[in-house]
Scaffold this motif. Sequence first.
Motif, PDB file in Angstrom:
ATOM      1  N   UNK A  13      47.022  55.930  36.825  1.00  0.00           N
ATOM      2  CA  UNK A  13      46.217  55.120  35.905  1.00  0.00           C
ATOM      3  C   UNK A  13      44.740  55.105  36.299  1.00  0.00           C
ATOM      4  N   UNK A  14      44.393  55.768  37.416  1.00  0.00           N
ATOM      5  CA  UNK A  14      43.017  55.765  37.879  1.00  0.00           C
ATOM      6  C   UNK A  14      42.628  54.513  38.637  1.00  0.00           C
ATOM      7  N   UNK A  15      43.628  53.777  39.130  1.00  0.00           N
ATOM      8  CA  UNK A  15      43.374  52.541  39.871  1.00  0.00           C
ATOM      9  C   UNK A  15      43.679  52.738  41.349  1.00  0.00           C
ATOM     10  N   UNK A  16      42.896  52.093  42.189  1.00  0.00           N
ATOM     11  CA  UNK A  16      43.165  52.124  43.615  1.00  0.00           C
ATOM     12  C   UNK A  16      44.162  51.044  43.994  1.00  0.00           C
ATOM     13  N   UNK A  17      44.862  51.291  45.106  1.00  0.00           N
ATOM     14  CA  UNK A  17      45.777  50.278  45.637  1.00  0.00           C
ATOM     15  C   UNK A  17      45.749  50.338  47.154  1.00  0.00           C
ATOM     16  N   UNK A  18      45.772  49.175  47.776  1.00  0.00           N
ATOM     17  CA  UNK A  18      45.848  49.094  49.223  1.00  0.00           C
ATOM     18  C   UNK A  18      47.003  48.204  49.629  1.00  0.00           C
ATOM     19  N   UNK A  19      47.728  48.630  50.653  1.00  0.00           N
ATOM     20  CA  UNK A  19      48.880  47.870  51.175  1.00  0.00           C
ATOM     21  C   UNK A  19      48.460  47.273  52.512  1.00  0.00           C
ATOM     22  N   UNK A  20      48.411  45.957  52.584  1.00  0.00           N
ATOM     23  CA  UNK A  20      48.046  45.252  53.814  1.00  0.00           C
ATOM     24  C   UNK A  20      49.296  44.608  54.398  1.00  0.00           C
ATOM     25  N   UNK A  21      49.555  44.882  55.676  1.00  0.00           N
ATOM     26  CA  UNK A  21      50.677  44.254  56.379  1.00  0.00           C
ATOM     27  C   UNK A  21      50.203  43.529  57.630  1.00  0.00           C
ATOM     28  N   UNK A  22      48.924  43.245  57.693  1.00  0.00           N
ATOM     29  CA  UNK A  22      48.357  42.471  58.802  1.00  0.00           C
ATOM     30  C   UNK A  22      48.401  40.987  58.437  1.00  0.00           C
ATOM     31  N   UNK A  23      49.544  40.363  58.655  1.00  0.00           N
ATOM     32  CA  UNK A  23      49.649  38.929  58.395  1.00  0.00           C
ATOM     33  C   UNK A  23      50.945  38.419  59.017  1.00  0.00           C
ATOM     34  N   UNK A  24      51.000  37.120  59.183  1.00  0.00           N
ATOM     35  CA  UNK A  24      52.202  36.448  59.666  1.00  0.00           C
ATOM     36  C   UNK A  24      53.065  36.133  58.444  1.00  0.00           C
TER      37      UNK A  24
END
Length: 286
Positions: free
Chosen positions: A186-197
């Motif tokens: 779709x031309x969209x960026x995505x980021x996966x963050x797993x830095x959390x409690x």
Amino acid sequence: MSRYRDRYQLHEDAVTAPAIPADASAPDALPPSQPSQPGQPGTAFSPQEREAVYRAIRERRDMRHFAGGQVAPEVLARLLQAAHLGPSVGFMQPWRFIRVADPALRGRLHACVEAERQCTAEALGERGGEFLRLKVEGLRDAAECIVVALADGREAHVFGRRTMPQMDLASVACAIQNLWLAARAEGLGMGWVSLFDPVAVGDLLGLPPGAEAVALLSIGPVHGFYEEPMLQRERWARRAPLESVVFDDAWGQPAPWLAGMLPEPPGAAARPGPGSVPRADGEEGR
């Protein structure tokens, strides 16, 4: 007992999830497949369609830099439907998606990430300073923030999980990858963050007992996609050659048939010896 079995202990007397009547159906937004044999006309995509799939895979990036803007509701619905069409062990569909529209709540999620970022830097020792210079999230800049969680009640699902209960998490990862590839298309960026409690995030979002947050996803327009994975560009780690992670018949046994089959991706590391693995200090920038 393994670490995963300790964490995802199943009830010994659980049998299976409730059965669904044979005539029940769910709207998958896709036409029913027709029986076919490999190689028959219509079983493979056209060359153009096939290349589009591989292009999305090649050009998917774990984005950290976003351009604000918006994601149209119909596009967001398509992305979430793509995730929901992912494969899951025993068809348990263990994923739950929480859209975070409240800016204040998004700020509190960012604070959770920042707290873990500092803890991670300390745990990395001599690489801590290098880590702190990396941009590891874009939660406040992206158009959308989606929290992905494992559902509660997973202990009732034994099919495919009796010896590997962690397969619920593997199933959620498949759903996230579907969403990621659809976003790229779709031309969209995505980021996966797993830095959390996970406990802290669960408390913020009111997760029920047994449910667990596993991903904070930033989704939205970007100024451009990285030409290579960000952590490779920043020299944190490099992609391993395919031959170093594919074996024949036994661990560490080379697969000579792969030699020369495919060009190395840009920035791939020098080919290590049999059985070695790439350096994996960083867990972001997938």
